[in-house]
Motif scaffolding. Structure first.
Motif, PDB file in Angstrom:
ATOM      1  N   TYR A  92       0.917  -1.167  -0.079  1.00  0.00           N
ATOM      2  CA  TYR A  92      -0.096  -0.160   0.053  1.00  0.00           C
ATOM      3  C   TYR A  92       0.861   1.257   0.126  1.00  0.00           C
ATOM      4  N   ALA A  93       1.797   1.328   0.612  1.00  0.00           N
ATOM      5  CA  ALA A  93       2.890   2.284   0.655  1.00  0.00           C
ATOM      6  C   ALA A  93       3.426   2.657  -0.651  1.00  0.00           C
ATOM      7  N   ILE A  94       4.088   1.545  -1.403  1.00  0.00           N
ATOM      8  CA  ILE A  94       4.354   1.752  -2.760  1.00  0.00           C
ATOM      9  C   ILE A  94       3.538   2.272  -3.421  1.00  0.00           C
ATOM     10  N   PHE A  95       2.187   1.792  -3.668  1.00  0.00           N
ATOM     11  CA  PHE A  95       0.982   2.279  -4.178  1.00  0.00           C
ATOM     12  C   PHE A  95       0.625   3.481  -4.248  1.00  0.00           C
ATOM     13  N   VAL A  96       0.694   4.124  -2.853  1.00  0.00           N
ATOM     14  CA  VAL A  96       0.344   5.237  -2.661  1.00  0.00           C
ATOM     15  C   VAL A  96       1.277   6.338  -3.148  1.00  0.00           C
ATOM     16  N   ILE A  97       2.605   5.846  -2.987  1.00  0.00           N
ATOM     17  CA  ILE A  97       3.737   7.002  -3.515  1.00  0.00           C
ATOM     18  C   ILE A  97       3.826   6.879  -4.774  1.00  0.00           C
ATOM     19  N   LEU A  98       3.644   5.835  -5.607  1.00  0.00           N
ATOM     20  CA  LEU A  98       3.395   5.906  -7.060  1.00  0.00           C
ATOM     21  C   LEU A  98       1.994   6.627  -7.542  1.00  0.00           C
ATOM     22  N   SER A  99       1.060   6.484  -6.873  1.00  0.00           N
ATOM     23  CA  SER A  99      -0.137   7.230  -7.198  1.00  0.00           C
ATOM     24  C   SER A  99       0.117   8.739  -6.850  1.00  0.00           C
ATOM     25  N   LEU A 100       0.783   9.303  -5.965  1.00  0.00           N
ATOM     26  CA  LEU A 100       0.887  10.729  -5.399  1.00  0.00           C
ATOM     27  C   LEU A 100       1.924  11.255  -6.404  1.00  0.00           C
ATOM     28  N   ILE A 112      10.883   2.315 -11.918  1.00  0.00           N
ATOM     29  CA  ILE A 112      11.722   1.535 -12.053  1.00  0.00           C
ATOM     30  C   ILE A 112      12.362   1.244 -10.649  1.00  0.00           C
ATOM     31  N   ALA A 113      12.599   2.375  -9.973  1.00  0.00           N
ATOM     32  CA  ALA A 113      13.424   2.124  -8.528  1.00  0.00           C
ATOM     33  C   ALA A 113      12.464   1.596  -7.621  1.00  0.00           C
ATOM     34  N   THR A 119      11.060  -5.762  -5.631  1.00  0.00           N
ATOM     35  CA  THR A 119      11.761  -6.996  -5.748  1.00  0.00           C
ATOM     36  C   THR A 119      12.674  -7.205  -4.866  1.00  0.00           C
ATOM     37  N   THR A 120      13.442  -6.327  -4.655  1.00  0.00           N
ATOM     38  CA  THR A 120      14.587  -6.993  -3.312  1.00  0.00           C
ATOM     39  C   THR A 120      13.622  -7.297  -2.144  1.00  0.00           C
ATOM     40  N   TYR A 121      12.397  -6.516  -1.801  1.00  0.00           N
ATOM     41  CA  TYR A 121      12.054  -7.088  -0.681  1.00  0.00           C
ATOM     42  C   TYR A 121      11.281  -8.482  -0.729  1.00  0.00           C
ATOM     43  N   VAL A 122      11.082  -8.716  -2.008  1.00  0.00           N
ATOM     44  CA  VAL A 122      10.280 -10.127  -2.103  1.00  0.00           C
ATOM     45  C   VAL A 122      11.549 -11.259  -2.245  1.00  0.00           C
TER      46      VAL A 122
END
Length: 165
Positions: A92-100, A112-113, A119-122
């Protein structure tokens, strides 16, 4: 002191800090949200890479754990809940950052970053989790929940708008 006086008994502190569309600047709100969600992404990323309790350092002749795997994973149910909740918060944090930051300069590079970080997290989750502790398909499904939910809301709005018209 003036702040404390302005939050008297007639107004509670929650109401005082509530978003007000007439007085609050949208750019400031977006910046605040970016800071908050970046902090959430950083904390959840760190928790995934270095799980609570750390990782086993060596085998010590013990056949029940593998060096480099999460100690917390020995409590399978609790570790599973931790992984699901942490992955959901991270996604959700990634999604909101990309949305904002949509249509910002360097948005493609940010995408990309961010996907590289995800991917690193996974890969870190896979590396520290013993195979028998978690069914990884549920973790991967959890990672896509924010995108699925937003897509579902979008589809619902489009269908609802067509029905109303």
């Amino acid at each position: 002191m003036n702040f404390l006086l302005s939050i008297g008994s007639e107004r509670n502190w929650y109401k005082y800090f509530e978003f007000n569309e007439q007085t609050d600047n949208r750019t400031d709100i977006r910046n605040i949200l970016l800071v908050v969600f970046t902090l959430i992404a950083a904390v959840t990323f760190q928790a995934g890479v270095n799980p609570p309790g750390g990782v086993w350092q060596d085998g010590n002749g013990n056949q029940y754990h593998i060096p480099g795997t999460a100690i917390y994973a020995s409590q399978t149910k609790y570790y599973y809940v931790f992984l699901i909740a942490n992955t959901l918060a991270f996604s959700y944090a990634i999604f909101v950052i990309l949305s904002l930051t949509h249509k910002f300069p360097f948005h493609f590079e940010l995408w990309i970053a961010t996907m590289s970080m995800a991917t690193t997290y996974v890969s870190a989750i896979f590396a520290v989790t013993p195979r028998e502790a978690v069914k990884f398909r549920f973790i991967l499904i959890t990672a896509f929940v924010p995108f699925i939910v937003r897509f579902g809301i979008h589809c619902f709005r489009v269908c609802y708008k067509k029905i109303v018209e």
